[in-house]
Design an enzyme around this catalytic site. Structure first.
Site, short mmCIF file in Angstrom:
data_model
loop_
_atom_site.label_atom_id
_atom_site.label_comp_id
_atom_site.label_asym_id
_atom_site.label_seq_id
_atom_site.Cartn_x
_atom_site.Cartn_y
_atom_site.Cartn_z
N ASN A 241 7.90 1.19 0.45
CA ASN A 241 7.84 0.11 -0.43
C ASN A 241 8.86 0.41 -1.53
O ASN A 241 9.23 -0.46 -2.35
CB ASN A 241 6.59 -0.25 -0.79
N GLN B 217 5.69 -10.00 2.19
CA GLN B 217 5.71 -8.54 2.58
C GLN B 217 6.90 -7.93 2.01
O GLN B 217 8.07 -8.48 2.03
CB GLN B 217 5.65 -8.32 3.91
N ARG C 271 13.47 -19.31 36.73
CA ARG C 271 14.47 -18.23 35.96
C ARG C 271 15.88 -18.84 35.82
O ARG C 271 16.16 -19.74 36.76
CB ARG C 271 14.63 -17.03 36.99
N ARG D 230 0.73 -1.35 -0.05
CA ARG D 230 -0.27 0.19 -0.08
C ARG D 230 0.77 1.26 -0.05
O ARG D 230 1.95 1.40 0.42
CB ARG D 230 -0.85 0.10 1.28
N ARG E 167 -5.83 -1.82 -5.50
CA ARG E 167 -6.58 -2.06 -4.43
C ARG E 167 -7.50 -1.21 -4.31
O ARG E 167 -7.24 0.05 -4.05
CB ARG E 167 -5.70 -2.34 -3.34
#
Length: 232
Positions: A20, A107, A164, A10, A70
């Site tokens: 991007n 991605q 721990r 986007r 889109r």
């Protein structure tokens, strides 16, 4: 198995404006993912899903297919992955009158994921309904090391004393974290049922150096430094 590769990109980005298509190693960030996807033999078709004409043009210049823009309702800050994936899957199956058994969601913010990584995820999908790329949790971030701060600015361990371990060699772990994820491969029936993850989830464990997820400016500078030092 027929698999549709989907690269979401986007136009809006708050951490890094125009992220991007930001420069990384002399080419747009999205180009790294496009190149890996085009080289993956397990993907039957790869499309970029974007709302942005400039990103679409850039993606096409890098050899990607951008068959649609889109819709705005899937392009805002609150847009979730599932409806974006479902929109692309439904579009591709309708346009080509072809059924895809699964999708691979890739991605652009994971530039160092390789074609081999994608193919390994698709191969693992034969025994699962979801494959997600992960990275091993570092020993200093395991539950035994975690502390939380109260309102008085005091720290408290998040696990009881008996759980721990302070020596590194005593901190055995089978914990993994999604590395973006760089790769999310899901069977189509899971997506069409309204789920992003199925019930049978397999991991694709990736090394730290290929798991960098570019979210903010520091991540982008780290990626540039890794390239300059030839770490990837």
């Amino acid at each position: 198995m027929k698999v549709l590769g989907i690269i979401p990109a986007r136009g809006g980005s708050k951490g890094i404006p125009r992220k991007n298509i930001a420069d990384l190693g002399g080419k747009p960030l999205i180009a790294w993912t496009i190149a890996a996807a085009r080289s993956a033999i397990g993907l039957d078709r790869v499309i970029v899903s974007t709302d942005d004409p400039e990103i679409a043009a850039t993606a096409r210049q890098q050899g990607a297919e951008v068959p649609f823009l889109r819709p705005p309702e899937l392009a805002g800050d609150a847009a979730a992955a599932l409806p974006v994936i479902r929109h692309a899957l439904e579009w591709a199956q309708t346009e080509a009158a072809l059924h895809y058994d699964a999708i691979a969601y890739l991605q652009p913010t994971s530039p160092f994921r390789t074609a081999a990584d994608i193919d390994q995820a698709i191969e693992a999908l034969t025994e699962a309904d979801t494959v997600v790329s992960v990275v091993a949790v570092p020993h200093n971030m395991l539950p035994a090391s975690l502390m939380e701060m109260d309102e008085g600015q005091h720290l408290h361990f998040t696990v009881p004393p008996e759980q721990r371990a302070f020596r590194r060699q005593d901190k055995a772990s089978r914990l993994f974290a999604r590395n973006g994820p760089a790769i999310l491969a899901v069977r189509s029936e899971v997506i069409m049922a309204g789920n992003l993850y199925g019930t049978r989830i397999r991991p694709l464990v990736m090394p730290t150096k290929r798991s960098l997820d570019i979210d903010g400016p520091d991540d982008l500078e780290m990626a540039r430094a890794m390239l300059q030092l030839k770490i990837v």
